[in-house]
Scaffold this motif. Sequence first.
Motif, PDB file in Angstrom:
ATOM      1  N   HIS A 193       1.129  -1.465   0.002  1.00  0.00           N
ATOM      2  CA  HIS A 193       0.431  -0.351  -0.421  1.00  0.00           C
ATOM      3  C   HIS A 193       0.739   1.507  -0.571  1.00  0.00           C
ATOM      4  CE1 HIS A 193      -3.864  -0.740   0.181  1.00  0.00           C
ATOM      5  NE2 HIS A 193      -3.629  -2.051   0.928  1.00  0.00           N
ATOM      6  N   CYS A 194       0.306   2.047  -0.513  1.00  0.00           N
ATOM      7  CA  CYS A 194       1.379   3.425  -0.152  1.00  0.00           C
ATOM      8  C   CYS A 194       0.366   4.246   0.045  1.00  0.00           C
ATOM      9  CB  CYS A 194       1.320   3.892  -2.296  1.00  0.00           C
ATOM     10  SG  CYS A 194       1.947   5.952  -1.673  1.00  0.00           S
ATOM     11  N   PHE A 195       0.463   4.982   1.046  1.00  0.00           N
ATOM     12  CA  PHE A 195      -0.578   5.865   2.199  1.00  0.00           C
ATOM     13  C   PHE A 195       0.544   7.707   1.545  1.00  0.00           C
ATOM     14  CE2 PHE A 195      -0.297   2.246   4.626  1.00  0.00           C
ATOM     15  CZ  PHE A 195      -1.168   1.548   4.725  1.00  0.00           C
ATOM     16  N   ASP A 196      -1.108   8.660   1.732  1.00  0.00           N
ATOM     17  CA  ASP A 196      -0.562   9.778   0.475  1.00  0.00           C
ATOM     18  C   ASP A 196      -1.011  10.497   1.819  1.00  0.00           C
ATOM     19  OD1 ASP A 196       0.153  11.437  -1.353  1.00  0.00           O
ATOM     20  OD2 ASP A 196      -2.159  11.425  -1.864  1.00  0.00           O
ATOM     21  N   ASP A 197       0.664  11.371   1.426  1.00  0.00           N
ATOM     22  CA  ASP A 197      -0.166  12.790   2.484  1.00  0.00           C
ATOM     23  C   ASP A 197       0.126  12.292   3.691  1.00  0.00           C
ATOM     24  OD1 ASP A 197       0.524  14.984   0.735  1.00  0.00           O
ATOM     25  OD2 ASP A 197      -1.660  15.224   0.292  1.00  0.00           O
ATOM     26  N   LEU A 198       1.204  11.531   4.119  1.00  0.00           N
ATOM     27  CA  LEU A 198       0.543  11.245   6.188  1.00  0.00           C
ATOM     28  C   LEU A 198       0.311  12.544   6.340  1.00  0.00           C
ATOM     29  CD1 LEU A 198       0.404   8.978   8.200  1.00  0.00           C
ATOM     30  CD2 LEU A 198       3.478   8.718   8.009  1.00  0.00           C
ATOM     31  N   GLY A 199       0.286  12.585   7.350  1.00  0.00           N
ATOM     32  CA  GLY A 199      -0.080  14.250   8.572  1.00  0.00           C
ATOM     33  C   GLY A 199      -0.791  14.886   7.999  1.00  0.00           C
ATOM     34  N   THR A 200      -1.263  14.878   6.842  1.00  0.00           N
ATOM     35  CA  THR A 200      -3.136  15.243   6.684  1.00  0.00           C
ATOM     36  C   THR A 200      -4.146  15.034   7.284  1.00  0.00           C
ATOM     37  OG1 THR A 200      -3.638  14.467   4.911  1.00  0.00           O
ATOM     38  CG2 THR A 200      -2.331  16.159   4.732  1.00  0.00           C
ATOM     39  N   GLU A 201      -4.175  13.965   7.843  1.00  0.00           N
ATOM     40  CA  GLU A 201      -5.031  13.297   8.695  1.00  0.00           C
ATOM     41  C   GLU A 201      -5.442  13.937   9.320  1.00  0.00           C
ATOM     42  OE1 GLU A 201      -2.046  10.564  10.218  1.00  0.00           O
ATOM     43  OE2 GLU A 201      -2.571  11.723   8.119  1.00  0.00           O
ATOM     44  N   ASN A 202      -6.432  13.950  10.537  1.00  0.00           N
ATOM     45  CA  ASN A 202      -7.085  14.613  11.752  1.00  0.00           C
ATOM     46  C   ASN A 202      -7.313  13.283  12.919  1.00  0.00           C
ATOM     47  OD1 ASN A 202      -7.996  17.095  10.911  1.00  0.00           O
ATOM     48  ND2 ASN A 202     -10.036  16.551   9.862  1.00  0.00           N
ATOM     49  N   PRO A 203      -6.382  14.079  14.328  1.00  0.00           N
ATOM     50  CA  PRO A 203      -7.294  13.291  15.378  1.00  0.00           C
ATOM     51  C   PRO A 203      -8.474  13.125  15.215  1.00  0.00           C
ATOM     52  CG  PRO A 203      -5.817  15.293  16.012  1.00  0.00           C
ATOM     53  CD  PRO A 203      -6.323  15.311  14.372  1.00  0.00           C
ATOM     54  N   LEU A 204      -8.597  11.572  15.413  1.00  0.00           N
ATOM     55  CA  LEU A 204     -10.146  10.615  15.762  1.00  0.00           C
ATOM     56  C   LEU A 204     -10.198  10.085  16.838  1.00  0.00           C
ATOM     57  CD1 LEU A 204      -9.733   9.765  11.837  1.00  0.00           C
ATOM     58  CD2 LEU A 204     -10.902  11.853  12.965  1.00  0.00           C
ATOM     59  N   LYS A 205     -11.908  10.131  17.212  1.00  0.00           N
ATOM     60  CA  LYS A 205     -12.191   9.118  18.094  1.00  0.00           C
ATOM     61  C   LYS A 205     -13.172   8.457  17.507  1.00  0.00           C
ATOM     62  CE  LYS A 205     -11.975  12.532  21.710  1.00  0.00           C
ATOM     63  NZ  LYS A 205     -12.594  13.561  23.486  1.00  0.00           N
TER      64      LYS A 205
END
Length: 211
Positions: free
Chosen positions: A131-143
């Motif tokens: 898998h290639c995970f694109d733009d690591l760091g753009t996701e938001n902290p989640l609950k």
Amino acid sequence: MTNLFSNPNGFISFEQCLDWMQEKGRELFGEHFTVSEDDHELIFKLLVYFCKDKTNAEKLKISLNKGILLTGPVGCGKTSLITLFRLFLPQECRFGVKPCRDISFEFVQEGYSTILKYSTLAFVNERPRTHCFDDLGTENPLKFFGNDCNVMAEILLSRYDLFIHRRMITHITTNLTSNEIEVLYGTRVRSRMREMFNLIGFNKDVRDKRG
């Protein structure tokens, strides 16, 4: 840079590869797409990796048993390049490119099964799926049901274990520095990423190509 790799019709030169990328890039991304001469050295490294060129990989200190961590400023062309290289491979060797933001949205909908989806369940015919995970760091902290979860950290830790025991390969694009990765994902993740990836980066002064 010639005779980089071979196909059933013979050798393909680096220049032919650049021509293919230019043509395919314009088809996918529009007529504005261009392969910058400033990026040739980086592109050559990626070609060496994806074509499994052992001789040049050894010279460039690229491990063919690790994934690629492709870094660079916003707008430098990371996603475009990794997408092109995905298409460069034979159909059976192609990997998925998944934005990290989309994975975070999946987690909101599906919960912890999302982590399994991209790690322990990511096999095809008992072979680990790249898998290639694109733009690591753009996701938001989640609950999820009130519980905090660093989704990408958990996925990377799971894939690290499978990298060690099953040689599962992961690729990542990001504009984060190593220190920023440690802040967002923790010391354990940063340490394991050193073992999982070849670091290939754009010059930090490269211009935003979206402009």
